[in-house]
Design an enzyme around this catalytic site. Structure first.
Site, PDB file in Angstrom:
ATOM      1  N   CYS A 194     -21.835 -20.457   2.943  1.00  0.00           N
ATOM      2  CA  CYS A 194     -22.685 -21.012   3.591  1.00  0.00           C
ATOM      3  C   CYS A 194     -21.789 -21.268   4.883  1.00  0.00           C
ATOM      4  O   CYS A 194     -21.339 -22.498   5.240  1.00  0.00           O
ATOM      5  CB  CYS A 194     -23.294 -22.561   3.243  1.00  0.00           C
ATOM      6  SG  CYS A 194     -24.691 -22.615   4.378  1.00  0.00           S
ATOM      7  N   GLY A 234       7.104  -2.693   2.036  1.00  0.00           N
ATOM      8  CA  GLY A 234       6.450  -2.639   3.020  1.00  0.00           C
ATOM      9  C   GLY A 234       5.418  -1.632   3.334  1.00  0.00           C
ATOM     10  O   GLY A 234       4.875  -1.348   4.286  1.00  0.00           O
ATOM     11  N   GLU A 263      10.301  -2.492  -3.665  1.00  0.00           N
ATOM     12  CA  GLU A 263       8.957  -3.308  -4.387  1.00  0.00           C
ATOM     13  C   GLU A 263       7.924  -3.046  -3.576  1.00  0.00           C
ATOM     14  O   GLU A 263       7.960  -3.146  -2.283  1.00  0.00           O
ATOM     15  CB  GLU A 263       9.839  -4.621  -4.304  1.00  0.00           C
ATOM     16  CG  GLU A 263       9.915  -5.165  -2.944  1.00  0.00           C
ATOM     17  CD  GLU A 263      10.424  -6.597  -2.953  1.00  0.00           C
ATOM     18  OE1 GLU A 263      10.266  -7.438  -3.972  1.00  0.00           O
ATOM     19  OE2 GLU A 263      10.686  -7.195  -1.982  1.00  0.00           O
ATOM     20  N   TYR A 318      -4.549  -8.203  -3.428  1.00  0.00           N
ATOM     21  CA  TYR A 318      -4.860  -9.379  -2.489  1.00  0.00           C
ATOM     22  C   TYR A 318      -6.338  -9.821  -2.316  1.00  0.00           C
ATOM     23  O   TYR A 318      -6.956 -10.065  -1.358  1.00  0.00           O
ATOM     24  CB  TYR A 318      -4.061  -9.268  -1.062  1.00  0.00           C
ATOM     25  CG  TYR A 318      -2.780  -8.930  -1.095  1.00  0.00           C
ATOM     26  CD1 TYR A 318      -1.786 -10.021  -1.680  1.00  0.00           C
ATOM     27  CD2 TYR A 318      -2.118  -7.771  -0.931  1.00  0.00           C
ATOM     28  CE1 TYR A 318      -0.556  -9.774  -1.939  1.00  0.00           C
ATOM     29  CE2 TYR A 318      -0.793  -7.497  -1.027  1.00  0.00           C
ATOM     30  CZ  TYR A 318       0.064  -8.467  -1.612  1.00  0.00           C
ATOM     31  OH  TYR A 318       1.319  -8.323  -1.645  1.00  0.00           O
ATOM     32  N   GLY A 322       3.751  -3.791  -3.459  1.00  0.00           N
ATOM     33  CA  GLY A 322       2.236  -4.234  -3.981  1.00  0.00           C
ATOM     34  C   GLY A 322       0.942  -3.667  -3.591  1.00  0.00           C
ATOM     35  O   GLY A 322       0.828  -2.548  -4.545  1.00  0.00           O
ATOM     36  N   ARG A 323       0.589  -3.644  -2.357  1.00  0.00           N
ATOM     37  CA  ARG A 323      -0.942  -2.978  -2.030  1.00  0.00           C
ATOM     38  C   ARG A 323      -0.540  -1.561  -2.196  1.00  0.00           C
ATOM     39  O   ARG A 323      -1.466  -0.895  -2.487  1.00  0.00           O
ATOM     40  CB  ARG A 323      -1.151  -3.452  -0.691  1.00  0.00           C
ATOM     41  CG  ARG A 323      -0.253  -2.802   0.424  1.00  0.00           C
ATOM     42  CD  ARG A 323      -0.750  -3.328   1.842  1.00  0.00           C
ATOM     43  NE  ARG A 323       0.054  -4.738   1.838  1.00  0.00           N
ATOM     44  CZ  ARG A 323      -0.841  -5.666   2.237  1.00  0.00           C
ATOM     45  NH1 ARG A 323      -1.738  -5.632   2.640  1.00  0.00           N
ATOM     46  NH2 ARG A 323       0.045  -7.157   2.382  1.00  0.00           N
TER      47      ARG A 323
HETATM   48  C1  LIG Z   1       4.217  -9.887  -0.985  1.00  0.00           C
HETATM   49  C2  LIG Z   1       5.725  -9.289  -1.327  1.00  0.00           C
HETATM   50  C3  LIG Z   1       5.853  -7.965  -1.506  1.00  0.00           C
HETATM   51  C4  LIG Z   1       4.547  -6.941  -1.708  1.00  0.00           C
HETATM   52  O1  LIG Z   1       4.028  -6.845  -0.584  1.00  0.00           O
HETATM   53  P1  LIG Z   1       2.982  -5.411  -0.349  1.00  0.00           P
HETATM   54  O2  LIG Z   1       2.563  -5.490   1.168  1.00  0.00           O
HETATM   55  O3  LIG Z   1       1.915  -5.821  -1.203  1.00  0.00           O
HETATM   56  O4  LIG Z   1       3.521  -4.094  -0.506  1.00  0.00           O
HETATM   57  C5  LIG Z   1       6.850  -7.670  -1.769  1.00  0.00           C
HETATM   58  N1  LIG Z   1       8.116  -8.250  -1.652  1.00  0.00           N
HETATM   59  C6  LIG Z   1       8.273  -9.399  -1.270  1.00  0.00           C
HETATM   60  C7  LIG Z   1       9.307 -10.290  -1.108  1.00  0.00           C
HETATM   61  C8  LIG Z   1       6.734  -9.991  -1.091  1.00  0.00           C
HETATM   62  O5  LIG Z   1       6.758 -11.325  -0.653  1.00  0.00           O
END
Ligand SMILES: *Cc1c(COP(=O)(O)O)cnc(C)c1O
Length: 408
Positions: free
Chosen positions: A359, A244, A284, A388, A286-287
């Site tokens: 458009c 998060g 975990e 994303y 991502g962004r």
């Molecule tokens: C999307 C997701 C993430 C990554 O979220 P970010 O905001 O990109 O860090 C991590 N764990 C789960 C279960 C997710 O669905």
């Protein structure tokens, strides 16, 4: 004039142009042969991982959430930087395998996993983060049929959520995870069925910039894991604490205080309940890992004035940048960090809206921002495009197709 989001620190200017990974925007576009183009910086990704490693307690492993950016060269780079990979579909399993990533490092969450996806994951040795009792039953049946001991963790729908989170994914009724009170019974069932029970996955939200909120959620997550382990009468080999960690996208957003998050987590791990004494932990992200490493470059194809308002019309748009256009889970449209890449750092000369080539009035990359005067042929940069962007935008809308991508 409306404010633009904060350009991430550390982008240089060469010959009056934005540079990424030490190379001018126009050179990168020339190499790609076309716009729109996503450019991701290996150096920025590695620097971000290094910051995390030094701020977080050493025993906490780092996973990459593949859905943020599954571009093959990014996955290959990540393979040498992070510990594990979180996928959310059979398609992502194919992508991580193609990038040479060992399936033993991979866990698979997400509701609605099909039987063929479960079978591919189980036979490869991927850990499944089970989203329901029904999915557990299907996974056990498939594993028995193919004669493999499945690696199964239970995704918990926690009874709390991450405060200030951009996207809430826990607390109350949810399609994700098993409600906390039903988890101990499911764990007992998995153990009785002879599965290799891997522990818990507890993800409570995304895009939080408040270190105190993240620390509070991590404390709640540890307490919940301890309680569930005690009720199940089993020690979880591993607990995925979620993530998060957010990045600043919008005017006024401040970067997350990573040192504070790491310090709080360190303190919590020093006073673990006995039931988690032998548990391995991971987070975990991502962004936070890739978002600020990426820039979307799009070419100005027209410049027009309507009722006194300037429109910079580009060959890109929401089909690659749904979030920047304000159409991916935002309530109030605010501007992302956007700049004229070919006049990077030049003084503001006018108010203009940067729009895409689709458009539809939704296709707006910057609304009434302050820019140097841009002409046809100039390049526009949308920052925070590493997560994303390409992976979460409707590339086929209006027959446009995907953007080029490049890792430098
Ligand atoms: C999307 C997701 C993430 C990554 O979220 P970010 O905001 O990109 O860090 C991590 N764990 C789960 C279960 C997710 O669905």
């Amino acid at each position: 004039m409306k404010p633009l989001g904060p350009v991430p620190a550390g982008f240089a200017t060469i010959d009056g142009e934005l540079a990424i990974g030490g190379r001018k925007a126009s050179d990168l576009v020339a190499e790609a042969g076309r716009t729109p183009l996503f450019v991701y910086s290996r150096e920025r990704i590695a620097a971000r991982v290094a910051e995390l490693r030094s701020a977080l307690p050493q025993q906490v492993a780092l996973n990459y959430a593949v859905k943020a950016n599954p571009f093959a060269p990014v996955l290959q780079t990540m393979s040498g930087l992070v510990d594990g990979f979180d996928i959310a579909s059979g398609g992502e399993l194919t992508m991580v395998t193609a990038a040479g990533i060992d399936p033993a490092r991979v866990s698979f969450a997400g509701p609605g996993k099909r039987d063929d996806e479960l079978e591919a994951a189980i036979s490869a040795g991927v850990t499944l983060n089970l989203e329901s009792e029904g999915e557990a039953a299907r996974a056990l049946a498939i594993a028995a049929r193919i004669g493999v001991t499945p690696r199964l963790a239970v995704r918990v729908n926690p009874d709390f959520d991450l405060k200030g989170s951009g996207m809430k994914m826990g607390g109350g009724a949810k399609p994700f995870g098993v409600d906390a009170e039903r988890v101990p019974a499911l764990v007992k069932h998995l153990l009785a069925a002879g599965a290799d029970w891997r522990g818990f996955h507890i993800f409570a939200g995304s895009q939080a910039l408040d270190a105190a909120a993240i620390a509070e959620t991590q404390a709640q997550t540890l307490a919940l894991a301890a309680r569930l382990a005690a009720e199940a009468g089993a020690m979880p080999p591993k607990v995925n604490l979620g993530g998060g960690f957010g990045i600043p996208y919008f005017p006024g957003d401040e970067p997350l205080d990573l040192a504070a998050v790491g310090k709080a987590l360190g303190a919590q791990l020093e006073q673990l309940p006995a039931g988690l004494a032998n548990t391995a932990f991971c987070i975990e992200l991502g962004r936070y890992l890739v978002g600020e490493s990426g820039v979307y470059l799009t070419r100005v194809v027209d410049r027009k004035v309507s009722h006194g308002e300037v429109y910079i019309v580009t060959d890109g748009g929401l089909h690659h940048q749904l979030a920047a256009s304000g159409n991916f889970g935002t309530v109030v449209r605010r501007n992302y960090p956007v700049a004229i890449a070919s006049r990077f750092g030049a003084p503001v000369q006018e108010e203009a809206s940067v729009v895409g080539c689709l458009c539809t009035p939704l296709d707006r990359l910057a609304d009434k921002g302050g820019f140097p005067r841009a002409e046809v042929g100039d390049l526009v940069a949308v920052f925070c495009a590493g997560a994303y962007g390409a992976s979460a935008s409707p590339a086929m809308f209006l027959g446009q197709g995907p953007a080029a991508e490049m890792l430098v």
